[in-house]
Scaffold this motif. Structure first.
Motif, PDB file in Angstrom:
ATOM      1  N   UNK A   1       0.794  -1.217   0.000  1.00 45.82           N
ATOM      2  CA  UNK A   1       0.000   0.000   0.000  1.00 45.82           C
ATOM      3  C   UNK A   1       0.827   1.266   0.000  1.00 45.82           C
ATOM      4  N   UNK A   2       2.070   1.125   0.404  1.00 45.29           N
ATOM      5  CA  UNK A   2       2.910   2.309   0.442  1.00 45.29           C
ATOM      6  C   UNK A   2       3.169   2.888  -0.961  1.00 45.29           C
ATOM      7  N   UNK A   3       3.049   1.993  -1.969  1.00 49.43           N
ATOM      8  CA  UNK A   3       3.424   2.423  -3.321  1.00 49.43           C
ATOM      9  C   UNK A   3       2.254   2.334  -4.291  1.00 49.43           C
ATOM     10  N   UNK A   4       1.040   2.190  -3.768  1.00 50.87           N
ATOM     11  CA  UNK A   4      -0.131   2.127  -4.623  1.00 50.87           C
ATOM     12  C   UNK A   4      -0.818   3.481  -4.622  1.00 50.87           C
ATOM     13  N   UNK A   5      -0.734   4.196  -5.745  1.00 45.78           N
ATOM     14  CA  UNK A   5      -1.337   5.533  -5.844  1.00 45.78           C
ATOM     15  C   UNK A   5      -2.807   5.417  -6.221  1.00 45.78           C
ATOM     16  N   UNK A   6      -3.132   4.566  -7.214  1.00 43.00           N
ATOM     17  CA  UNK A   6      -4.518   4.357  -7.630  1.00 43.00           C
ATOM     18  C   UNK A   6      -4.871   2.887  -7.400  1.00 43.00           C
ATOM     19  N   UNK A   7      -5.562   2.590  -6.325  1.00 45.64           N
ATOM     20  CA  UNK A   7      -5.804   1.198  -5.950  1.00 45.64           C
ATOM     21  C   UNK A   7      -6.703   0.464  -6.921  1.00 45.64           C
ATOM     22  N   UNK A   8      -7.633   1.192  -7.582  1.00 43.49           N
ATOM     23  CA  UNK A   8      -8.597   0.518  -8.444  1.00 43.49           C
ATOM     24  C   UNK A   8      -8.106   0.344  -9.871  1.00 43.49           C
ATOM     25  N   UNK A   9      -6.897   0.775 -10.191  1.00 49.05           N
ATOM     26  CA  UNK A   9      -6.405   0.663 -11.568  1.00 49.05           C
ATOM     27  C   UNK A   9      -6.020  -0.786 -11.866  1.00 49.05           C
ATOM     28  N   UNK A  10      -6.482  -1.286 -13.017  1.00 51.33           N
ATOM     29  CA  UNK A  10      -6.153  -2.640 -13.461  1.00 51.33           C
ATOM     30  C   UNK A  10      -4.791  -2.611 -14.148  1.00 51.33           C
ATOM     31  N   UNK A  11      -3.832  -3.287 -13.551  1.00 54.71           N
ATOM     32  CA  UNK A  11      -2.480  -3.257 -14.098  1.00 54.71           C
ATOM     33  C   UNK A  11      -2.109  -4.552 -14.811  1.00 54.71           C
ATOM     34  N   UNK A  12      -3.127  -5.253 -15.281  1.00 59.79           N
ATOM     35  CA  UNK A  12      -2.868  -6.481 -16.042  1.00 59.79           C
ATOM     36  C   UNK A  12      -3.211  -6.271 -17.511  1.00 59.79           C
ATOM     37  N   UNK A  13      -2.521  -7.019 -18.385  1.00 58.77           N
ATOM     38  CA  UNK A  13      -2.840  -6.989 -19.811  1.00 58.77           C
ATOM     39  C   UNK A  13      -2.415  -5.712 -20.526  1.00 58.77           C
ATOM     40  N   UNK A  14      -1.535  -4.954 -19.980  1.00 60.73           N
ATOM     41  CA  UNK A  14      -1.111  -3.710 -20.638  1.00 60.73           C
ATOM     42  C   UNK A  14      -0.007  -4.000 -21.668  1.00 60.73           C
ATOM     43  N   UNK A  15       0.202  -3.060 -22.541  1.00 64.46           N
ATOM     44  CA  UNK A  15       1.220  -3.194 -23.591  1.00 64.46           C
ATOM     45  C   UNK A  15       2.537  -2.619 -23.114  1.00 64.46           C
ATOM     46  N   UNK A  16       3.585  -3.415 -23.241  1.00 61.75           N
ATOM     47  CA  UNK A  16       4.906  -2.941 -22.853  1.00 61.75           C
ATOM     48  C   UNK A  16       5.509  -2.069 -23.966  1.00 61.75           C
TER      49      UNK A  16
END
Length: 271
Positions: free
Chosen positions: A69-84
């Motif tokens: 939690x110390x490094x989570x700015x937007x908790x509801x953001x989905x960080x899976x399946x993104x393009x590198x």
């Protein structure tokens, strides 16, 4: 050229500025530009040597799995399946700016004759240098320029030279005149004159021969009042023109004895 100072035909000199012949010729820049960069260096480049020893590698890593939690700015953001974004070679930012430059026009003329030089220099738009030559003249006289034949060859000279008037006999001018012109633009060089005239209104035609930049001589005659100027050369930017001029008047039984006067206009103008 003959070192004789005489009075007669006034020479009018015109050009397209306002610098004329002076003891120190003004047509050349002689002093180098001295530029003091110390102020600019101290104001803008004081940190110039910073980072001189950098090797271009910076490494930093901090992961704390026990406290995400110390490094989570937007908790509801989905960080899976993104393009590198692994290839940045085709990313571009561009700004197009139009650039204009305006170089001022420069044109210079110098006339050298018997015991004198007259110059006119025009710097920039709408500057028109005009000058009457003073202290020297174009003179037709049997004792100075003497007599010439049809081919501009001297027949002799003298106060009482025993040379008969004739259809192929002329009196030559006191000197040969050189005109030099240079410009950073295209220019036209021309000569204009009316026939000479005496107080009774009699006209005396005047012949001119011209050699430009070593080319063949050409001949023109000023015999009619109000004739247009005679264009002798069209110049290109940066290339100097050198024109030699000779003048003569007829010596025959159709020419009444006495004094005749007139003017010659040498002119260069950008085109």
């Amino acid at each position: 050229m003959k070192k004789m100072l005489v009075l007669a035909l006034a020479l009018v000199f015109m050009l397209s500025g306002a610098v004329m012949a002076q003891p120190s010729y003004p047509g050349t820049l002689t002093n180098p530009l001295v530029f003091d960069e110390s102020e600019i260096w101290s104001e803008y480049y004081a940190n110039y040597d910073d980072h001189l020893s950098d090797d271009g590698v910076v490494v930093y890593n901090h992961v704390d799995a026990n406290n995400p939690g110390m490094y989570t700015i937007l908790e509801d953001m989905d960080r899976t399946g993104y393009t590198l974004d692994t290839d940045g070679r085709n990313q571009v930012v561009e700004i197009l700016v139009d650039v204009e430059a305006y170089i001022p026009c420069f044109i210079e003329m110098k006339l050298t004759g018997n015991q004198g030089t007259t110059a006119a220099i025009s710097y920039g738009a709408n500057a028109q240098a005009r000058r009457d030559a003073t202290g020297y003249h174009i003179v037709f006289d049997n004792e100075i320029g003497g007599f010439l034949n049809e081919d501009w060859v001297s027949l002799g000279h003298g106060q009482n030279a025993e040379i008969n008037p004739g259809s192929e006999v002329y009196i030559g001018a006191c000197d040969m005149f050189m005109v030099e012109v240079i410009s950073n633009d295209q220019f036209k060089y021309s000569v204009k004159a009316d026939p000479l005239a005496n107080t009774a209104g009699n006209l005396l035609p005047m012949d001119m021969r011209t050699q430009v930049n070593g080319a063949a001589w050409t001949e023109d005659t000023f015999a009619t009042v109000g004739d247009p100027e005679v264009v002798k050369f069209t110049g290109t930017p940066g290339n100097k023109m050198e024109a030699l001029h000779n003048f003569r008047v007829p010596y025959n039984m159709g020419v009444t004895h006495g004094r005749y006067d007139g003017e010659i206009l040498f002119r260069a103008v950008t085109i």
